[in-house]
Design an enzyme around this catalytic site. Sequence first.
Site, PDB file in Angstrom:
ATOM      1  N   SER A 162      51.633  79.189  33.810  1.00  0.00           N
ATOM      2  CA  SER A 162      51.623  80.591  34.243  1.00  0.00           C
ATOM      3  C   SER A 162      50.650  80.931  35.343  1.00  0.00           C
ATOM      4  O   SER A 162      50.600  82.083  35.777  1.00  0.00           O
ATOM      5  CB  SER A 162      51.385  81.505  33.041  1.00  0.00           C
ATOM      6  OG  SER A 162      52.554  81.524  32.252  1.00  0.00           O
ATOM      7  N   THR A 195      58.690  74.177  18.004  1.00  0.00           N
ATOM      8  CA  THR A 195      58.148  73.652  19.253  1.00  0.00           C
ATOM      9  C   THR A 195      58.939  72.494  19.846  1.00  0.00           C
ATOM     10  O   THR A 195      59.421  72.590  20.983  1.00  0.00           O
ATOM     11  CB  THR A 195      56.685  73.243  19.033  1.00  0.00           C
ATOM     12  OG1 THR A 195      55.960  74.405  18.593  1.00  0.00           O
ATOM     13  CG2 THR A 195      56.058  72.684  20.291  1.00  0.00           C
TER      14      THR A 195
END
Length: 348
Positions: A62, A122
């Site tokens: 990010s 996950t």
Amino acid sequence: RNLTPPDPGALRDALRAALSQGAPGAIARIDDGATVYEAAEGVADRTTRRAITNEDRFRAGSTTKTFTAVVVLQLVDEGKLALDAPVNDYLPGAVDPRITVRHVLSHRSGLYDYPNTLFARTVPGFEAVRNKVFTNQELLDLAVARPLNNRPGASYAYSNTNYVVAGMLIEKATGRPVGTEYRERIFTPLGLAGTSYVHPATALPGRHTRGYLRPDEAGAPLVDSTAQTASWAQSAGAIISSTRDLNTFYSAVLQGRLTSAARLAEMRKWTPVNSTQAYGLGLRRRDLSCGVSAYGHTGAVQGYYTSAFTSADGKRSVTALTNTSNNATVLSTLGRTLEAAFCGPAAR
Ligand SMILES: CC1(C)S[C@@H]2[C@H](NC(=O)CCCC[C@H](NC(=O)C[NH3+])C(=O)[O-])C(=O)N2[C@H]1C(=O)[O-]
């Protein structure tokens, strides 16, 4: 404000702690004016045992959001986008008509964060998408299938969807792919030779560290997550970079070298996240124990945690990377590199 000198020992200790908590390798680089401090611990490749170094590129997650915000703000400077215009003025019918460009850049749109669905489990979630290529519209569809978290503008709620929308705004305003805009507006002018946007290619260009995803099940072996399209992330998280390049980038952002002063001021209009953190436009502010504030972003993409921050004047920057993820302890430990860089020995 004159900062106390960095603490290289504390930087090294933070990386060693990350290894003790499950990271195969960790690197960090501080650029303090012309002085460079580097630390590296562990391996880039668990099979060959090759040592990790600061020459290794990685998936920067990010921190991509700051690159995306910079391009949007450059387009605002150029009169091609307006911060307080509805997103739907540019992308008709895309989102709730109350959502503005500023809402998406500041995570106040209320749009659902679709990775919560994709990665509820996950490793199965990752394996299901690692070779998939999504369109931006497909990612947006995942989000708008859910109700808004909040009334647009009412509160902060982090969502990758916001930066998928920001990427769509860039492509609509320029008529070109985001990768081209990143390269021509940021990578090339700043000489970021270790930074690239190769989506949807799965290989990392040049020398790089492998990434290792920790499964949810205690004791399960790490999963090599290096090769992936990162298509679930794109303009929200698919840039590949290096410690040197992210230090250069965040320094340039805070020194106003990539946008007008007015637009940098917009980036620095803060929405509180908690008592020591705030979010501007694609930019995090971390208020450290020694009274110094640092500005940058963090990143989490399968197998890679990144932390990249600079001082208010952009003269001192620190980027750190661990080649593991889904490990909250390691992510928290990565934050110690900020204290080492900006608070000096007194913080130990
Ligand atoms: C807010 C963050 C930390 S998470 C957000 C974004 N990354 C994602 O949304 C993907 C998260 C799932 C990745 C995966 N986790 C799971 O699958 C958990 N079930 C892992 O750890 O590799 C990014 O990057 N941001 C970081 C940021 O902005 O700092």
